[in-house]
Structures are given as structure tokens and as C-alpha cells.
Design a protein around this motif. Structure first.
Motif, mmCIF file in Angstrom:
data_model
loop_
_atom_site.group_PDB
_atom_site.id
_atom_site.type_symbol
_atom_site.label_atom_id
_atom_site.label_comp_id
_atom_site.label_asym_id
_atom_site.label_seq_id
_atom_site.Cartn_x
_atom_site.Cartn_y
_atom_site.Cartn_z
ATOM 1 N N ASN A 181 -0.178 15.262 -6.384
ATOM 2 C CA ASN A 181 -0.804 15.616 -5.113
ATOM 3 C C ASN A 181 -0.031 14.889 -4.009
ATOM 4 N N MET A 182 0.985 15.563 -3.490
ATOM 5 C CA MET A 182 1.881 14.931 -2.533
ATOM 6 C C MET A 182 1.389 15.048 -1.102
ATOM 7 N N CYS A 183 0.333 15.800 -0.877
ATOM 8 C CA CYS A 183 -0.090 16.129 0.484
ATOM 9 C C CYS A 183 -0.375 14.897 1.326
ATOM 10 N N ASP A 184 -1.206 13.993 0.828
ATOM 11 C CA ASP A 184 -1.578 12.812 1.613
ATOM 12 C C ASP A 184 -0.371 11.948 1.938
ATOM 13 N N TRP A 185 0.462 11.742 0.941
ATOM 14 C CA TRP A 185 1.631 10.886 1.136
ATOM 15 C C TRP A 185 2.599 11.487 2.148
ATOM 16 N N LEU A 186 2.825 12.801 2.066
ATOM 17 C CA LEU A 186 3.824 13.447 2.917
ATOM 18 C C LEU A 186 3.301 13.799 4.309
ATOM 19 N N SER A 187 1.999 14.009 4.459
ATOM 20 C CA SER A 187 1.500 14.535 5.735
ATOM 21 C C SER A 187 0.557 13.588 6.462
ATOM 22 N N TYR A 188 0.307 12.412 5.889
ATOM 23 C CA TYR A 188 -0.683 11.515 6.483
ATOM 24 C C TYR A 188 -0.116 10.699 7.646
ATOM 25 N N GLY A 189 1.175 10.846 7.915
ATOM 26 C CA GLY A 189 1.789 10.110 9.009
ATOM 27 C C GLY A 189 2.315 8.756 8.601
ATOM 28 N N ASN B 26 0.822 -1.215 0.000
ATOM 29 C CA ASN B 26 0.000 0.000 0.000
ATOM 30 C C ASN B 26 0.854 1.261 0.000
ATOM 31 N N HIS B 27 2.060 1.198 0.571
ATOM 32 C CA HIS B 27 2.925 2.382 0.581
ATOM 33 C C HIS B 27 3.473 2.683 -0.813
ATOM 34 N N GLU B 28 3.850 1.656 -1.561
ATOM 35 C CA GLU B 28 4.281 1.891 -2.941
ATOM 36 C C GLU B 28 3.136 2.451 -3.778
ATOM 37 N N ALA B 29 1.932 1.912 -3.587
ATOM 38 C CA ALA B 29 0.771 2.371 -4.352
ATOM 39 C C ALA B 29 0.483 3.843 -4.081
ATOM 40 N N VAL B 30 0.578 4.251 -2.809
ATOM 41 C CA VAL B 30 0.313 5.648 -2.447
ATOM 42 C C VAL B 30 1.399 6.570 -3.009
ATOM 43 N N MET B 31 2.652 6.146 -2.956
ATOM 44 C CA MET B 31 3.739 6.979 -3.483
ATOM 45 C C MET B 31 3.594 7.176 -4.982
ATOM 46 N N VAL B 32 3.311 6.104 -5.720
ATOM 47 C CA VAL B 32 3.137 6.211 -7.170
ATOM 48 C C VAL B 32 1.986 7.146 -7.502
ATOM 49 N N GLU B 33 0.869 6.985 -6.783
ATOM 50 C CA GLU B 33 -0.295 7.840 -7.035
ATOM 51 C C GLU B 33 0.023 9.307 -6.736
ATOM 52 N N ALA B 34 0.789 9.549 -5.677
ATOM 53 C CA ALA B 34 1.138 10.922 -5.303
ATOM 54 C C ALA B 34 1.921 11.615 -6.415
ATOM 55 N N TYR B 35 2.872 10.910 -6.994
ATOM 56 C CA TYR B 35 3.672 11.511 -8.056
ATOM 57 C C TYR B 35 2.895 11.627 -9.363
ATOM 58 N N GLU B 36 2.040 10.652 -9.654
ATOM 59 C CA GLU B 36 1.277 10.695 -10.903
ATOM 60 C C GLU B 36 0.234 11.803 -10.890
ATOM 61 N N THR B 37 -0.403 12.024 -9.744
ATOM 62 C CA THR B 37 -1.434 13.054 -9.642
ATOM 63 C C THR B 37 -0.872 14.407 -9.226
#
Length: 227
Positions: free
Chosen positions: A79-87, A66-77
Motif C-alpha cells: 500500500n504505497m499510497c500514504d507513503w507516496l502521497s502524504y507529503g 518514522n520515515h524508514e518505518a513508513v517506507m518499510v510498511e508501504a512495501y510490506e503491505t
């Protein structure tokens, strides 16, 4: 399938490169063994970029966590906020790429995006079950192979024995499937091994240990967190 090689399934590394190297040193044949990673190579620990580079360049099998999936989505969209600030430790991963300037971030993202949601191997254990590797507890979803369930499902003793309703709709009679499921995502004090599955994560990045399951012998190798 892997003639003359021993097979080891390794739990969530979460950027703990030094611990991973010391765990591999314990293995009887070290890099000559066939290593399989259950995903979540990144986040929280300080050396995520180095871990990804090692697994990718080594050609080792790896699940998309799930962490790889979130990182890929953050860079593709973008939108880094969730990945960087979600804890979830994305800030540590971003810093690891800044500190390790000789790796190609885009190459890593492309590789992570290509990772499978599950892996199957025709290696039979003592109960004649073949190996099924997932990130989350995947045994109850072996027929549907729903990526969201395979990646995010967690297990507890109460859910397993039907006392508590699971988050996702478990398939009926899943304990009778002819597979042995090794999974990550949820950490335990020590690997949880039954006749049907093994939860291999032992909380390395939280100061616990990084563990590997030798298959089909089910011998466990453990390395206490060292960084």
C-alpha cells in the motif's frame, strides 16, 4: 567502548547526500570516527538511496526513524499510497532508487526493518550521564522505551516546562534520569543543547543545515545545505 575513536551523532539526513559528505569532511578523523545516525535518512531529498547505501555499507549505527518505518510498511503491505502521497517525500525516495540502479532495494528494506528504536552507549559526559540516542525526543520514555513514543514524540519549550500537556504520557522525574538524550525528528534553527538532551536536527532538507554532535565534548559541527 570506541577506543581511539571520536563519536558523532548526526541529525536527519533526508536524502541530502552531498551535504552529508561535506559535513563528514569537517570531522577531525572523518570516517575513522564512530558515526551514529538518528534516523530519517530518506525522503524529501533527492539522494535517499545513496544515503542508505552509504550508512548501511559503512556499518554505522542508525536508529529507525518514522520515515524508514513508513517506507518499510508501504512495501510490506503493498500500500504505497500514504507513503507516496502524504507529503512526506516518498516520491523523491522512489525516484532515487530508480536513478541509482546498482543498489538492491529489497536489501535496503531488510536493513531498515532491522534498525533499532534506540541505542545506548556507556559513554559518560561531564555530568556523569550516559548516551541515549533516539529518533524522537526519547528522554521522557527511557523506562518504558515505547517504540511509538521514542519515534514520534516532539518537544517544545512549553511542553518541557509543563505549561502545555504533551501528546504522550511523560514519565515522572524524567529529567533526573542518568542519561543524555540525543534525538532527531524535530528541527531547530541550531542544535538545542541542555544538561539533559540535545535536539540535533537543523532542517537541512528545508535549506537549513545538517549538524553533528561530538560526544561527550558536545562540540557541534554544522554544514549548510548543498544538496
Amino acid at each position: 567502548m570506541f577506543e581511539h575513536k571520536q563519536v558523532y551523532i548526526i541529525g536527519d539526513v533526508h536524502g541530502c547526500y552531498t551535504t552529508l559528505m561535506q559535513l563528514i569532511e569537517q570531522l577531525p578523523n572523518k570516517e575513522k570516527s564512530h558515526l551514529i545516525f538518528v534516523g530519517d535518512l530518506i525522503d524529501r531529498g533527492k539522494d535517499s538511496a545513496r544515503v542508505v547505501e552509504y550508512v548501511k555499507n559503512g556499518g554505522y549505527d542508525c536508529i529507525k526513524g518514522n520515515h524508514e518505518a513508513v517506507m518499510v510498511e508501504a512495501y510490506e503491505t503493498k500500500n504505497m499510497c500514504d507513503w507516496l502521497s502524504y507529503g512526506n517525500g516518498g516520491d523523491q525516495t522512489k525516484l532515487s532508487y530508480i536513478n541509482l540502479s546498482n543498489v538492491d532495494l529489497q536489501e535496503h528494506l531488510t536493513w531498515m526493518k532491522s534498525l533499532p528504536d534506540y541505542l545506548e552507549y556507556n559513554i559518560k559526559d561531564e555530568n556523569n550521564k550516559t548516551l541515549f540516542v533516539t529518533h524522537g525526543f526519547g528522554l521522557p520514555f527511557y523506562q518504558s522505551k515505547n517504540p511509538m513514543y521514542l519515534r514520534n514524540n516532539r518537544i517544545s519549550k512549553s511542553i518541557l516546562y509543563g505549561v502545555q500537556k504533551p501528546l504522550y504520557p511523560y514519565e515522572k522525574n524524567y529529567l533526573h534520569y542518568p542519561i543524555f538524550n540525543v534525538f532527531g525528528h524535530e528541527h531547530f534553527n541550531e542544535p538545542w543543547i541542555t544538561n539533559h538532551f540535545c535536539g540535533i536536527v537543523t532542517g537541512c532538507v528545508y535549506g537549513g543545515a545538517l549538524s553533528a554532535l561530538e560526544y561527550p565534548s558536545k562540540r557541534v559541527f554544522t554544514q549548510k545545505y548543498v544538496g
